[in-house]
Every structure is written in structure tokens, then in C-alpha cells.
Design a protein around this motif. Structure first.
Motif, PDB file in Angstrom:
ATOM      1  N   GLN A 101      -1.749   0.868   4.723  1.00 27.54           N
ATOM      2  CA  GLN A 101      -2.639  -0.246   5.092  1.00 27.54           C
ATOM      3  C   GLN A 101      -4.067   0.231   5.385  1.00 27.54           C
ATOM      4  OE1 GLN A 101      -0.284  -2.818   8.014  1.00 27.54           O
ATOM      5  NE2 GLN A 101       1.126  -1.101   7.685  1.00 27.54           N
ATOM      6  N   SER A 148       0.854  -1.206   0.000  1.00 27.71           N
ATOM      7  CA  SER A 148       0.000   0.000   0.000  1.00 27.71           C
ATOM      8  C   SER A 148       0.880   1.243   0.000  1.00 27.71           C
ATOM      9  CB  SER A 148      -0.917   0.010   1.225  1.00 27.71           C
ATOM     10  OG  SER A 148      -0.171  -0.042   2.423  1.00 27.71           O
ATOM     11  N   GLY A 149       0.303   2.351  -0.462  1.00 26.83           N
ATOM     12  CA  GLY A 149       1.044   3.615  -0.511  1.00 26.83           C
ATOM     13  C   GLY A 149       1.573   3.981   0.874  1.00 26.83           C
ATOM     14  N   ASP A 174      -5.196   0.477  -2.906  1.00 25.53           N
ATOM     15  CA  ASP A 174      -4.602  -0.406  -1.887  1.00 25.53           C
ATOM     16  C   ASP A 174      -5.609  -1.472  -1.439  1.00 25.53           C
ATOM     17  OD1 ASP A 174      -2.410   1.275  -2.058  1.00 25.53           O
ATOM     18  OD2 ASP A 174      -2.864   2.357  -0.206  1.00 25.53           O
ATOM     19  N   SER A 232     -12.030   1.136   3.077  1.00 24.02           N
ATOM     20  CA  SER A 232     -10.697   1.731   3.015  1.00 24.02           C
ATOM     21  C   SER A 232     -10.740   3.087   3.710  1.00 24.02           C
ATOM     22  CB  SER A 232     -10.213   1.851   1.577  1.00 24.02           C
ATOM     23  OG  SER A 232     -10.950   2.836   0.887  1.00 24.02           O
ATOM     24  N   SER A 264      -4.137   6.636  -2.336  1.00 27.84           N
ATOM     25  CA  SER A 264      -4.245   5.307  -2.944  1.00 27.84           C
ATOM     26  C   SER A 264      -5.179   4.386  -2.166  1.00 27.84           C
ATOM     27  CB  SER A 264      -2.849   4.677  -3.024  1.00 27.84           C
ATOM     28  OG  SER A 264      -2.267   4.605  -1.738  1.00 27.84           O
ATOM     29  N   HIS A 265      -6.080   4.944  -1.345  1.00 26.30           N
ATOM     30  CA  HIS A 265      -6.835   4.057  -0.429  1.00 26.30           C
ATOM     31  C   HIS A 265      -7.638   2.976  -1.154  1.00 26.30           C
ATOM     32  CE1 HIS A 265     -10.827   6.126  -0.850  1.00 26.30           C
ATOM     33  NE2 HIS A 265     -10.084   7.176  -1.090  1.00 26.30           N
ATOM     34  N   GLN A 281      -5.033   9.657   2.106  1.00 24.61           N
ATOM     35  CA  GLN A 281      -4.335   8.459   1.607  1.00 24.61           C
ATOM     36  C   GLN A 281      -4.846   8.283   0.174  1.00 24.61           C
ATOM     37  OE1 GLN A 281      -2.133   6.279   3.096  1.00 24.61           O
ATOM     38  NE2 GLN A 281      -2.240   4.486   1.780  1.00 24.61           N
ATOM     39  N   TRP A 325      -6.938  -0.738   4.403  1.00 22.77           N
ATOM     40  CA  TRP A 325      -8.025  -1.726   4.361  1.00 22.77           C
ATOM     41  C   TRP A 325      -8.522  -2.054   5.761  1.00 22.77           C
ATOM     42  CZ3 TRP A 325      -3.333  -2.710   1.664  1.00 22.77           C
ATOM     43  CH2 TRP A 325      -2.305  -3.192   2.475  1.00 22.77           C
ATOM     44  N   ASN A 364       2.930   2.328   2.945  1.00 15.68           N
ATOM     45  CA  ASN A 364       2.536   1.256   3.877  1.00 15.68           C
ATOM     46  C   ASN A 364       1.385   1.705   4.791  1.00 15.68           C
ATOM     47  OD1 ASN A 364       2.681  -1.384   4.829  1.00 15.68           O
ATOM     48  ND2 ASN A 364       4.238  -0.935   6.372  1.00 15.68           N
TER      49      ASN A 364
END
Ligand code: FMN
Length: 200
Positions: free
Chosen positions: A53, A48-49, A112, A93, A108-109, A106, A55, A51
Motif C-alpha cells: 500500500q 499492491s505488491g 501500485d 508512492s 512495485s511502488h 517496494q 500510495w 499488500n
């Protein structure tokens, strides 16, 4: 049960990538907690972007107190088959994260969370169970019913179950319940310039 004739990879890859597919036919068997958590564990190790995380997973097992509540959030045509799944998982997310500079988006949620979904689906398949992602659900109702804060995107529901023969499905769903093919690589990959048709 599964007709994989429609799935012939054009390059040599791990069989897992073509043997995983999303059945709608489930046995309704109880899923062991250990099997479900193996899949969450695989999801946990997704990249994940930064890191971040982002999710998060909320689950309900068939037969539990929360099961009717989860099932009712799905569109009617998804409820028909998902009623025989063994668990429903809601993948969220987190849109923001805490950095030394304060709370920041975030970006890239969702991306990711997609990586986590893929890990989850492939581990479930390796465990001998099956998944089918479900985008057809009532988003406002899910947010309200499960008390999900606005800071979290509700990405998808995931049905998890033991795959059954398609005869377990109502007649109109049976014929479509088979592994699907993919676009050829030539439509998906281009060397050095944008060369894709809009129509595909
Ligand atoms: C984000 C997402 C949403 C989906 N929503 C639904 C859905 O609402 N109902 C359904 O029957 N299948 C749904 N699917 C399953 C897809 O139709 C399926 O994954 C796709 O056709 C590819 O088939 P395969 O997973 O068997 O390879 C969804 C899949 C994804 C990834």
C-alpha cells in the motif's frame, strides 16, 4: 457534453470503463468532502505488491489556503484548465517498506500507485465527478513546496472536478476536449510470443 462515439468496446465490458474520460472542462463547484473521500476510499482498496500500500495522497480544495500553492506547481498549460478544478490531489508512492528483515525497496511502488489512481478515477466517475491526471508539473518545486521526503516518488497530480461543457474552456482547448479512442486489442495482446510493432 461528452461524445462517446469514439469509444466502442470490442468486447462486452462494464460501461464504466469507456464512459470515464479526462475532461479539462470543470465547473469549479465546491466538492463535498464525502465525495472526495469516497474516491480515496476506493483507492485504498487497490491491490499492491505484498499488500505494501505505498500510495499516499495530499490534497487541496479550490478556495483553500493551499490552493494557490498547489496550482502554481503545475505547468502553465495545465494551470489554464486546472484552475477550474475543485481539488488537486498529489499522488505519492513510498519507495521502501519495512519488512521483518529491515527496510527493503517496494519494487512495485509506482505500479501500485497506478492501480490506486485507477480506482480513484473510476470511483470519482461513478460519483458523477471527473478526474484528469497531470504529469506536467515542476517536480523539484513540488518536493520542496510540499516538503516531500526523497523516500517518496511524486507520481502525478490529479485534478478533480464537476465536468462542464467544453465551452467553459478557452477556445484553443475546446476542440481537443473529447473522449479519446484506444489501440485495438490486436495490437496489445499476443498469444505465446512477443509480436508487437515498435512503431505503435
Ligand atoms: C500519468 C499521466 C500523466 C498525464 N499528464 C497530463 C498532463 O500533464 N496534462 C494533461 O492535460 N493531461 C494529462 N494526462 C491525461 C491523459 O492525456 C489522458 O488520460 C489520456 O489522453 C487518455 O484519455 P482519457 O483519460 O480521457 O481516457 C495524463 C495522464 C496520465 C495517466
Amino acid at each position: 457534453m461528452s461524445n462517446l462515439a469514439t469509444r466502442t468496446p470490442s468486447h462486452q465490458i462494464e460501461p464504466l470503463f469507456v464512459s470515464r474520460w479526462s475532461t479539462k472542462a470543470f465547473t469549479g463547484d465546491e466538492i463535498p468532502e464525502a465525495t472526495l473521500f469516497r474516491s480515496f476510499e476506493a483507492a485504498r482498496w487497490a491491490p499492491s505488491g505484498s499488500n505494501g500500500q505505498p500510495w499516499r495522497f495530499i490534497y487541496s480544495k479550490r478556495g483553500s489556503e493551499t490552493w494557490p500553492q498547489f496550482l502554481a506547481l503545475l505547468n502553465e498549460r495545465n494551470q489554464v484548465w486546472a484552475a477550474n478544478a475543485s481539488a488537486l490531489v498529489v499522488l505519492l508512492s513510498k519507495k521502501n517498506r519495512l519488512t521483518p528483515e529491515g527496510v527493503r525497496p517496494q519494487r512495485s511502488h509506482s505500479f501500485d500507485a497506478g492501480a490506486a489512481w485507477s480506482n480513484f478515477a473510476h470511483q470519482t466517475h461513478l460519483s458523477g465527478w471527473s478526474t484528469r491526471a497531470i504529469g506536467g508539473f515542476d517536480r523539484p518545486a513540488a518536493r520542496a513546496s510540499l516538503a516531500i521526503p526523497e523516500d517518496f516518488e511524486i507520481e502525478v497530480f490529479i485534478a478533480v472536478g464537476k465536468p462542464a461543457d467544453k465551452s467553459a474552456l478557452p477556445e484553443p482547448l475546446q476542440s481537443a476536449n473529447q473522449p479519446s479512442d484506444r489501440l485495438p486489442l490486436s495490437s496489445l495482446v499476443s498469444d505465446g510470443r512477443f509480436a508487437f510493432a515498435w512503431a505503435e
